[in-house]
Design a protein around this motif. Sequence first.
Motif, short mmCIF file in Angstrom:
data_model
loop_
_atom_site.label_atom_id
_atom_site.label_comp_id
_atom_site.label_asym_id
_atom_site.label_seq_id
_atom_site.Cartn_x
_atom_site.Cartn_y
_atom_site.Cartn_z
N LYS A 14 30.79 1.49 37.97
CA LYS A 14 31.91 2.61 38.04
C LYS A 14 31.59 3.77 38.95
CE LYS A 14 35.22 0.66 34.81
NZ LYS A 14 35.91 0.55 33.20
N THR A 17 34.35 -1.26 52.60
CA THR A 17 33.44 0.09 52.24
C THR A 17 32.00 -1.30 51.65
OG1 THR A 17 34.40 0.63 50.50
CG2 THR A 17 35.15 1.85 51.63
N ALA A 57 30.03 3.23 41.88
CA ALA A 57 31.01 3.16 43.35
C ALA A 57 31.66 4.45 43.12
CB ALA A 57 31.98 1.64 42.48
N LYS A 58 32.05 5.55 42.26
CA LYS A 58 32.74 5.95 42.32
C LYS A 58 32.14 7.68 43.24
CE LYS A 58 35.86 9.69 40.02
NZ LYS A 58 35.62 10.28 38.84
N ALA A 59 30.79 7.94 43.19
CA ALA A 59 29.46 8.56 43.80
C ALA A 59 29.80 8.52 45.16
CB ALA A 59 28.62 8.65 43.02
N LEU A 60 29.78 6.47 45.59
CA LEU A 60 29.80 6.39 46.79
C LEU A 60 30.86 6.50 48.36
CD1 LEU A 60 26.77 3.79 46.03
CD2 LEU A 60 26.77 6.25 47.44
N SER A 61 32.40 6.42 46.59
CA SER A 61 33.18 5.91 47.26
C SER A 61 33.10 5.07 47.76
CB SER A 61 34.25 7.45 48.32
OG SER A 61 34.04 8.16 47.85
N TRP A 62 32.90 3.70 47.03
CA TRP A 62 33.12 3.06 47.31
C TRP A 62 33.51 1.69 46.73
CZ3 TRP A 62 27.02 0.47 48.50
CH2 TRP A 62 26.89 1.21 49.40
N HIS A 63 33.89 0.60 46.66
CA HIS A 63 34.49 -0.44 45.72
C HIS A 63 33.85 -1.15 44.96
CE1 HIS A 63 38.69 -1.02 48.58
NE2 HIS A 63 37.80 -1.28 48.99
N TYR A 64 34.56 -1.46 43.93
CA TYR A 64 33.68 -1.50 42.59
C TYR A 64 34.38 -3.46 42.47
CZ TYR A 64 33.50 -2.14 37.55
OH TYR A 64 33.72 -2.98 36.03
#
Length: 209
Positions: free
Chosen positions: A21, A119, A24-31
């Motif tokens: 999580k 993403t 994902a947050k650091a990259l602004s990607w989906h988890y």
Amino acid sequence: MSRTVIAIDGPAGSGKSTVAKAVAKALSWHYLDTGSMYRAVTVAAQRRNLNLNDEEVMGDFAESVTIELGNSVLVNGEDVTEELRTEQTNRDVSIVATMARVRHAMVHQQRLFATTAATGIVVEGRDITTVVFPDARVKIYLTASLEERSRRRGGDEGEDSVARRDHADMSREVSPLTQASDAHTIDTTDRSIADVVEEILTCLANSSN
Ligand code: CDP
């Protein structure tokens, strides 16, 4: 088009969910938490009083449902969040997750998620680096001592239960939990979350494709 994937496998309590999580947050990607998908099918089947030991019944059922993961977990629109992590579900999911047709149906939905995501995605589970996304850009195997992994469950799940699930996950015939030879292994026992997240982001930065 397939999106960039960071694949993370490891046993219960190895830190997968928290770390995945955060990455994902650091990259602004989906988890994508694939364990919740196996749990969701299990709970929906429990509610219908299906025979969880019957491969044909469970295969038909898994192929008939669509799972949505968000703040709540939905199976064909039905909210199954409440029973997702009960003791009963911890036990039953180990049975359901051994079934080839169930796994096939889940893997299909997981790959679809990767093709439709806007993403990159961070995916965690037991067979992500080996079966679902063997070509993932970054492949990580997280581990930690049994004692530490049980402690992280905060008393929700004792060492016995965690050890039992480890054994079931590692010894099943279909897609057992194994360490992919090209996965980067991180022992998280004495490491902070931030530190592990940093290591994974460095792996991504150093990855070539
Ligand atoms: O949170 P925890 O690591 O305890 O479990 P989980 O990730 O929610 O997964 C629950 C169970 O689903 C595991 O014990 C596996 O039996 C199964 N599972 C699997 O077989 N394959 C996956 N990709 C993810 C989970």
